[in-house]
Motif scaffolding. Structure first.
Motif, PDB file in Angstrom:
ATOM      1  N   ILE A 115       8.872  -6.886   6.144  1.00  0.00           N
ATOM      2  CA  ILE A 115       9.833  -5.671   6.386  1.00  0.00           C
ATOM      3  C   ILE A 115       9.696  -5.708   7.932  1.00  0.00           C
ATOM      4  O   ILE A 115       8.878  -6.001   8.753  1.00  0.00           O
ATOM      5  CB  ILE A 115       8.806  -4.452   5.941  1.00  0.00           C
ATOM      6  N   LEU A 141       5.472  -7.273   2.209  1.00  0.00           N
ATOM      7  CA  LEU A 141       5.293  -6.361   3.147  1.00  0.00           C
ATOM      8  C   LEU A 141       5.346  -6.761   4.428  1.00  0.00           C
ATOM      9  O   LEU A 141       5.780  -6.120   5.501  1.00  0.00           O
ATOM     10  CB  LEU A 141       3.961  -5.377   2.980  1.00  0.00           C
ATOM     11  N   VAL A 151      -0.239  -7.326   8.326  1.00  0.00           N
ATOM     12  CA  VAL A 151      -0.667  -6.711   6.673  1.00  0.00           C
ATOM     13  C   VAL A 151      -2.119  -7.171   6.324  1.00  0.00           C
ATOM     14  O   VAL A 151      -2.282  -8.431   6.642  1.00  0.00           O
ATOM     15  CB  VAL A 151       0.302  -7.326   5.633  1.00  0.00           C
ATOM     16  N   VAL A 190       6.954  -4.651  10.946  1.00  0.00           N
ATOM     17  CA  VAL A 190       5.452  -4.602  10.402  1.00  0.00           C
ATOM     18  C   VAL A 190       4.987  -5.911  11.140  1.00  0.00           C
ATOM     19  O   VAL A 190       5.287  -7.188  11.037  1.00  0.00           O
ATOM     20  CB  VAL A 190       5.560  -4.947   8.824  1.00  0.00           C
ATOM     21  N   VAL A 237       8.186   0.600   1.775  1.00  0.00           N
ATOM     22  CA  VAL A 237       7.114   0.208   1.363  1.00  0.00           C
ATOM     23  C   VAL A 237       7.082   0.469  -0.159  1.00  0.00           C
ATOM     24  O   VAL A 237       6.661  -0.295  -1.017  1.00  0.00           O
ATOM     25  CB  VAL A 237       5.857   0.622   1.985  1.00  0.00           C
ATOM     26  N   ARG A 238       7.195   1.650  -0.475  1.00  0.00           N
ATOM     27  CA  ARG A 238       7.100   2.171  -1.989  1.00  0.00           C
ATOM     28  C   ARG A 238       8.083   1.449  -2.806  1.00  0.00           C
ATOM     29  O   ARG A 238       7.915   0.822  -3.835  1.00  0.00           O
ATOM     30  CB  ARG A 238       7.281   3.575  -1.960  1.00  0.00           C
ATOM     31  N   LEU A 259      -0.452   6.843   0.038  1.00  0.00           N
ATOM     32  CA  LEU A 259       0.425   6.350   0.917  1.00  0.00           C
ATOM     33  C   LEU A 259       0.897   7.265   2.173  1.00  0.00           C
ATOM     34  O   LEU A 259       1.221   8.498   2.039  1.00  0.00           O
ATOM     35  CB  LEU A 259       1.846   5.806   0.389  1.00  0.00           C
ATOM     36  N   LEU A 263      -1.174  -1.648   7.017  1.00  0.00           N
ATOM     37  CA  LEU A 263      -0.052  -2.495   7.769  1.00  0.00           C
ATOM     38  C   LEU A 263      -0.175  -1.774   9.226  1.00  0.00           C
ATOM     39  O   LEU A 263      -0.164  -0.606   9.262  1.00  0.00           O
ATOM     40  CB  LEU A 263       1.399  -2.100   7.233  1.00  0.00           C
TER      41      LEU A 263
END
Length: 884
Positions: free
Chosen positions: A567, A564, A573, A570, A725-726, A741, A712
């Motif tokens: 990404i 994550l 986390v 971002v 994210v999923r 989410l 995040l």
């Protein structure tokens, strides 16, 4: 039999009416003929004798006919039929008035019906279990810590099971969302875990297989609806496998009686130490909900007395430290009927909505009463004709009441349609996840209650208009009054009182909406203690069969955090067991070197976090450090406490370096984690949290939790990021489900949605009330100005300034509104006292609310008086004098 014959005569009265009327006409003609013969014998000609006979008998003929009709069986039925037909003709004749009345009643009755349907669904309807009056929930309360309902545990289950003379079943249960697999299918399901006595306690009905057996583990009962709809009613399901969160279970039966959204119940067992409650923390652990089924003939008061005695014996047998802690925390075991506990927080809001709806209906009814009273005055010529034909006061009141009933029933039919539309938004009202089924939400009982409310409204309208019609009975036959006459001073006084009554009710509704708005503004204006913007969160659930060891869970979590963090966009986390707004568990606090029960020691909330949590959430560390790599949950545990806990426990002393403990450490009983830092306070319950409990942050590493949250920080659009994210999680392991989410701001808004929904509905009611009040006051003034046309014409003919006449009418409007405000303000104060349970800070000053209400009603008075005043100054003195 006599009653049946009477009923038959009433029902068949209409069939016999024509022959009876013919017989009556023949009898009247016979009497006229005899009088004619008498006049002929006195020497009158045939034509003069016929005229004289009709003159002499015609005066009393109608009265004699009415007396004869009153003796007929079923006369009331005939009159009612005639009144209904006449009322229907009047409704069709005055279509504009009918449309306005039916629309007003439809909106008012529809809103009340929709609220009543929700109230019935969530509060009034008994729980969907057999003999629900015998179901009781037992829970722990800690008044000293501000915890009303802390649930229960296995120890309380054992203690309640010992009360065999007052209960015949006890079960400890809680709901859960888990990934379930059977055959090739897999999905996330809502279920219960429960003790073995759940079937007898709740009253579940066995459809297939058997129930739980004592000491049995990993057994599952399927809900009948789930078994039929999802598993297609397969007979081989019983005895088959059912994997819940990676743990293999066996389906032992199918049961009916579970809530519609529950798919299964799995049995849960506890250790002997949990049942015995070896220490204070074990006896006050929070696991789930404890339900009892009262024995036949046992009252709730008897059960409460036995529970109180149990608590007293438990405290007496415990140590002095345990008694001190229980006293400081305000511990007590409570018992309430399940029907009273269900939706306890939503109940006062729904009652408030229903009260507001009834107030709007009252304003609408008063408004309509003014319209119908004005229409009654306009029909004075018709009244004069009826009185001349022998109609009594009671007969006139009956006719007007029948017309009111017809209007109310038409408004009720319109209101059912309005309620159906409003109930489509039932999930937004209550936070329910399932779509609204209007047919289920509007059962026959609610529809009948709504019709009863419509009939009560009709009786009110009939009473208001009928009273004025009865008062006019003795005057409408006076020459010059029926045609072109003016209403009495009493009628104008009634109009003024109706205007003031509407204003008073509108003041209460507008003030209630203002208080709710002030409360909502206070809630969303509070500091959270962290930066909620640019935060995205999700909940992850690891299957136990794939991630059995704590090291496996930590390894997946670390890979997830790295994925994550890679990404684009971002910036941070972190992992935590519980995020703000979703609640936190609590435990008793122990401080090394202090006795339990000392000042400042009590229950505290806790969560487990990764090292980057404070930076990602932007929670300042005020002293010491945060959680770091190397801090673990059991062996090298370091904790961070919030400033509130540091002040309450350590005062002005140094909190960093102190040793505390939450409950017992089963893996390292002698461990006393050290406080390594002090963080700023955070509202973990969201905006709506009052004070909450102090917070302790513990390391999440090696905790072994299969379910955790990930937060995040990113400036990217949450809607754009969620899919990314999923996908990232699914690439790591497709069998790991992700739920909850979304952005933190969305979850915060969801946490205050009940307040916002209440504010929106009460605010809408207040706007409707203001509109109806403005129209009502203006309508009454229009009627008043029209009835004073001659007076105003004389004033203008004598040289009165048109501006003065205009100010006279506006002053009259303001006077009536002022009386309404004077009456409504004490009502608003009383409403504020009643609303204390739904206001965030009931002690906050309401001066601004009162000022806005008075100013708004002043504007209503000016607007309501302006247009009638314009009409008043347009009166032509010559035409007014000629018309008079």
């Amino acid at each position: 039999m006599r009653g049946l014959r009477t009923l038959w005569r009433w029902l068949t009265a209409g069939w016999r009416q024509r022959s009876r009327e013919g017989d009556l006409a023949e009898e009247m003609a016979h009497h006229v003929g005899e009088l004619e013969q008498d006049h002929r014998r006195r020497g009158l000609t045939a034509e003069k004798a016929r005229w004289a006979a009709r003159r002499d008998f015609g005066v009393a003929q109608d009265a004699f006919a009415e007396e004869a009709r009153e003796a007929w069986a079923g006369r009331r039925t005939l009159e009612l039929g005639r009144d209904v037909r006449f009322g229907w003709r009047m409704m069709r004749k005055h279509r504009a008035l009918t449309f306005a009345v039916v629309l007003t009643l439809g909106l008012c009755l529809g809103g009340n019906t929709a609220i009543l349907a929700v109230l019935n669904q969530l509060v009034l309807r008994p729980p969907p279990f057999p003999e629900p009056d015998r179901l009781v929930e037992v829970y722990s309360g800690y008044a000293g810590s501000g915890i009303v309902d802390a649930g229960s545990n296995a120890y309380r289950l054992r203690r309640m099971s010992e009360l065999a003379d007052v209960q015949e079943g006890a079960a400890l249960w809680n709901e859960e969302w888990r990934i379930a697999r059977w055959d090739e299918a897999s999905r996330q399901l809502k279920g219960w875990w429960a003790s073995a006595g759940v079937m007898k306690t709740v009253g579940l009905v066995q459809r297939r297989g058997r129930g739980f057996e004592p000491g049995e583990e990993r057994a599952v009962l399927l809900a009948e609806t789930f078994w039929q709809d999802v598993m297609n009613g397969r007979e081989d399901a019983v005895g088959g496998g059912f994997v819940i969160q990676g743990e293999a279970h066996t389906v032992v039966g199918v049961v009916a009686g579970l809530p519609a959204d529950v798919a299964y119940v799995r049995v849960r067992q506890w250790t002997e130490a949990e049942y015995q409650g070896t220490d204070y923390d074990g006896r006050h652990d929070r696991l789930g909900r404890l339900w009892l089924r009262l024995a036949p003939g046992v009252s709730l008061a008897q059960l409460r007395a036995r529970i109180e005695a149990l608590d007293a014996r438990e405290l007496a047998a415990g140590s002095a430290a345990d008694r001190a802690r229980a006293q400081q925390e305000g511990f007590a075991t409570r018992a309430d009927r399940l029907a009273d506990v269900r939706n306890r927080e939503l109940r006062p809001r729904l009652y408030l909505l229903q009260a507001a709806g009834l107030l709007v209906l009252l304003i609408g009814a008063v408004n309509i009463a003014g319209l119908l009273t004005a229409r009654a005055n306009a029909r004075r010529e018709e009244l004069a004709t009826r009185v001349a034909l022998g109609a009594t006061r009671g007969r006139l009141v009956q006719q007007w009441t029948t017309e009111s009933v017809l209007l109310a029933v038409a408004g009720w039919a319109c209101g059912i349609g309005v309620a159906g539309v409003m109930l489509r938004y039932y999930p937004q009202w209550t936070g329910a996840t399932a779509e609204a089924d209007v047919a289920t939400l509007l059962p026959p009982g609610v529809v009948v209650a709504s019709l009863g409310l419509a009939l009560v409204t009709a009786l009110f309208l009939g009473l208001m208009t009928g009273t004025q019609v009865a008062a006019m009975h003795g005057r409408v036959s006076t020459p010059g009054v029926a045609r072109g006459g003016t209403p009495t001073k009493a009628l104008r006084r009634l109009g003024g009182r109706l205007a003031s009554a509407q204003t008073a009710v509108a003041v209460v509704l507008l003030g209630a909406a203002g208080m709710l708005w002030q409360s909502y503004a206070q809630v969303i204006g509070r500091e959270l203690g962290y930066a909620a913007d640019e935060l995205v969160m999700m909940r992850v659930l690891l299957p136990e069969d794939r991630y059995a060891e704590a090291a496996d869970k930590d390894a997946f979590a670390e890979r997830l955090e790295r994925t994550l963090a890679a990404i684009p966009g971002v910036e941070g986390v972190a992992r935590t067991s519980f995020v703000p707004t979703f609640g936190h568990p609590d435990m008793a606090l122990h401080v090394a070197g202090r006795e339990a029960g000392e000042a400042g020691l009590g229950r505290v909330a806790f969560t487990q976090v990764s090292p980057d949590y404070f930076a990602t959430m932007e929670i300042p560390i005020l002293q010491g450090r945060g959680i770091e790599d190397g801090d673990t949950a059991w062996w090298r545990e370091a904790v961070v406490i919030d400033r509130r806990l540091a002040r309450s426990v350590f005062g002005d002393g140094e909190a960093v370096g102190q040793r505390i403990r939450l409950g017992a450490n089963p893996r390292n009983p002698n461990a006393w984690p050290v406080v390594v830092g002090v963080a700023a306070e955070v509202r973990h319950g969201g905006w709506d949290e009052a004070d909450g409990l102090p917070m302790v942050y513990r390391p999440i590493a090696e905790s072994g939790g299969a379910e955790f949250s990930v937060v995040l920080r990113t400036p990217r659009d949450p809607a754009e990021l969620l899919a990314v994210v999923r996908t990232a999680v699914q690439e790591l392991d497709p069998q790991v489900p992700v739920f909850r989410l979304g952005s933190m701001e969305a979850f915060l808004a969801e946490s205050v949605q009940p307040r916002l929904t209440l504010l929106n509905i009460i605010g809408a009611f207040a706007v409707i009330a203001l509109g109806l009040t403005t129209l009502g006051v203006a309508g009454i003034l229009f009627f008043d100005v029209g009835s004073r046309t001659r007076e105003l014409g004389i004033r203008l003919a004598l040289g009165a300034d048109r501006g003065a006449v205009q100010r006279l009418v506006v002053r009259q409007a303001l006077t009536r509104v002022a009386w309404g405000v004077a009456i409504g303000l004490p009502g608003l104060y009383a409403a504020g006292m009643v609303m204390r349970g739904v206001l965030f800070d009931a002690s906050a000053p309401q001066v601004l609310v009162y000022g806005v209400v008075v100013a708004a009603m002043g504007i209503v008075g000016l607007v309501a008086g302006y247009f009638p005043a314009r009409r008043a100054v347009k009166v032509d003195p010559v035409e007014a004098l000629r018309a008079g």
